[in-house]
Design a protein around this motif. Structure first.
Motif, mmCIF file in Angstrom:
data_model
loop_
_atom_site.group_PDB
_atom_site.id
_atom_site.type_symbol
_atom_site.label_atom_id
_atom_site.label_comp_id
_atom_site.label_asym_id
_atom_site.label_seq_id
_atom_site.Cartn_x
_atom_site.Cartn_y
_atom_site.Cartn_z
ATOM 1 N N MET A 1 83.636 106.868 51.023
ATOM 2 C CA MET A 1 83.470 105.885 49.842
ATOM 3 C C MET A 1 82.543 106.762 48.810
ATOM 4 O O MET A 1 81.413 107.144 49.326
ATOM 5 N N GLN A 2 83.143 106.880 47.763
ATOM 6 C CA GLN A 2 82.243 107.161 46.517
ATOM 7 C C GLN A 2 80.938 106.262 46.074
ATOM 8 O O GLN A 2 81.295 105.230 46.058
ATOM 9 N N SER A 3 79.904 106.778 45.740
ATOM 10 C CA SER A 3 78.882 106.039 45.194
ATOM 11 C C SER A 3 78.661 106.594 43.649
ATOM 12 O O SER A 3 78.685 107.814 43.544
ATOM 13 N N TYR A 4 78.460 105.730 42.820
ATOM 14 C CA TYR A 4 78.221 106.023 41.669
ATOM 15 C C TYR A 4 76.650 105.614 41.033
ATOM 16 O O TYR A 4 76.080 104.553 41.661
ATOM 17 N N LYS A 5 76.113 106.469 40.129
ATOM 18 C CA LYS A 5 75.082 106.062 39.176
ATOM 19 C C LYS A 5 75.469 104.884 38.223
ATOM 20 O O LYS A 5 76.242 105.450 37.486
ATOM 21 N N VAL A 6 74.905 103.881 38.134
ATOM 22 C CA VAL A 6 75.206 102.962 36.964
ATOM 23 C C VAL A 6 74.387 103.026 35.657
ATOM 24 O O VAL A 6 73.142 103.293 36.124
ATOM 25 N N ILE A 7 74.944 103.486 34.608
ATOM 26 C CA ILE A 7 74.216 103.888 33.419
ATOM 27 C C ILE A 7 74.508 102.491 32.270
ATOM 28 O O ILE A 7 75.673 102.400 32.169
ATOM 29 N N VAL A 8 73.632 101.970 31.805
ATOM 30 C CA VAL A 8 74.077 101.033 30.765
ATOM 31 C C VAL A 8 73.710 101.499 29.270
ATOM 32 O O VAL A 8 72.603 102.131 29.140
ATOM 33 N N SER A 9 74.784 101.757 28.651
ATOM 34 C CA SER A 9 74.649 102.358 27.249
ATOM 35 C C SER A 9 73.740 101.724 26.245
ATOM 36 O O SER A 9 73.352 100.408 26.666
ATOM 37 N N GLU A 10 73.513 102.146 25.131
ATOM 38 C CA GLU A 10 72.564 101.660 24.459
ATOM 39 C C GLU A 10 73.419 100.149 23.750
ATOM 40 O O GLU A 10 72.479 99.185 23.483
ATOM 41 N N THR A 11 74.535 100.344 23.294
ATOM 42 C CA THR A 11 75.239 99.291 22.821
ATOM 43 C C THR A 11 75.526 98.100 24.031
ATOM 44 O O THR A 11 75.173 96.968 23.511
ATOM 45 N N PHE A 85 82.691 108.739 34.862
ATOM 46 C CA PHE A 85 82.696 110.146 34.694
ATOM 47 C C PHE A 85 81.941 110.750 35.537
ATOM 48 O O PHE A 85 80.602 110.414 35.933
ATOM 49 N N ASP A 86 82.298 111.527 36.369
ATOM 50 C CA ASP A 86 81.888 112.255 37.661
ATOM 51 C C ASP A 86 81.351 111.302 38.255
ATOM 52 O O ASP A 86 82.051 110.200 39.148
ATOM 53 N N ILE A 90 79.423 104.158 33.154
ATOM 54 C CA ILE A 90 78.716 103.960 32.023
ATOM 55 C C ILE A 90 79.360 102.632 31.449
ATOM 56 O O ILE A 90 80.517 102.548 31.337
ATOM 57 N N ILE A 91 78.325 101.782 31.462
ATOM 58 C CA ILE A 91 78.613 100.491 30.883
ATOM 59 C C ILE A 91 78.674 100.431 29.349
ATOM 60 O O ILE A 91 77.626 100.824 28.748
ATOM 61 N N ASP A 92 80.016 100.273 28.745
ATOM 62 C CA ASP A 92 80.006 100.524 27.406
ATOM 63 C C ASP A 92 79.774 99.322 26.667
ATOM 64 O O ASP A 92 79.034 99.642 25.610
ATOM 65 N N ARG A 93 80.527 98.101 26.939
ATOM 66 C CA ARG A 93 80.098 97.006 26.282
ATOM 67 C C ARG A 93 80.247 95.675 27.266
ATOM 68 O O ARG A 93 80.766 95.929 28.394
ATOM 69 N N ILE A 94 79.657 94.758 26.847
ATOM 70 C CA ILE A 94 79.545 93.557 27.545
ATOM 71 C C ILE A 94 79.892 92.308 26.431
ATOM 72 O O ILE A 94 79.057 92.076 25.521
ATOM 73 N N ILE A 95 80.869 91.985 26.566
ATOM 74 C CA ILE A 95 81.646 90.880 25.406
ATOM 75 C C ILE A 95 82.241 89.825 26.021
ATOM 76 O O ILE A 95 82.523 89.549 27.111
ATOM 77 N N PRO A 96 82.203 88.838 25.190
ATOM 78 C CA PRO A 96 82.691 87.353 25.513
ATOM 79 C C PRO A 96 84.340 87.497 26.214
ATOM 80 O O PRO A 96 85.060 88.419 25.510
ATOM 81 N N SER A 97 84.689 86.991 27.070
ATOM 82 C CA SER A 97 86.034 87.427 27.529
ATOM 83 C C SER A 97 87.176 86.769 26.579
ATOM 84 O O SER A 97 88.439 87.157 26.570
ATOM 85 N N LYS A 98 86.764 85.674 25.762
ATOM 86 C CA LYS A 98 87.590 85.146 24.987
ATOM 87 C C LYS A 98 88.210 86.357 23.874
ATOM 88 O O LYS A 98 89.142 86.208 23.137
ATOM 89 N N MET A 99 87.431 87.207 23.725
ATOM 90 C CA MET A 99 87.822 88.379 22.669
ATOM 91 C C MET A 99 88.848 89.280 23.284
ATOM 92 O O MET A 99 89.396 90.217 22.515
#
Length: 102
Positions: A1-11, A85-86, A90-99
């Motif tokens: 099982m691959q393990s990733y490092k989670v990165i939260v973007s500035e956005t 990525f590798d 990378i967490i790009d956005r967190i938006i309301p699901s209704k969008m």
């Protein structure tokens, strides 16, 4: 099982700040912080599960990143848009699901 490092973007970090301020304005300041901590806990699970998600077919997700994946959180009220990525998620956005629409 691959393990990733989670990165939260500035956005995405700005999205979390906005969500916290909104919740704090309705309830109490500490409610916003608790909510953000709950979201961050769910994002941490992506370190092990990100690889199982398929690329999203939603136009808004694809407009954010061509290889975007989505995760519905907090009773399906919020959608996390992320990509891998590798060895990183990378967490790009967190938006309301209704969008999110086809």
């Amino acid at each position: 099982m691959q393990s990733y490092k989670v990165i939260v973007s500035e956005t995405a970090s700005a999205d979390l700040d906005s969500i916290a301020m909104y919740i704090a304005s309705i309830y109490r300041p500490e409610s916003g912080h608790k909510f953000v901590n709950k979201v961050l806990g769910q994002l941490a699970s992506l370190s092990f599960t990100a690889g199982i998600y398929k690329h999203s077919h939603y136009a808004i997700a694809k407009s954010i990143h061509p290889n975007a994946k989505t995760l519905s959180i907090i009773n399906h009220r919020w959608t996390v848009i992320f990509h891998t990525f590798d060895d990183f998620v990378i967490i790009d956005r967190i938006i309301p699901s209704k969008m999110i629409t086809e």
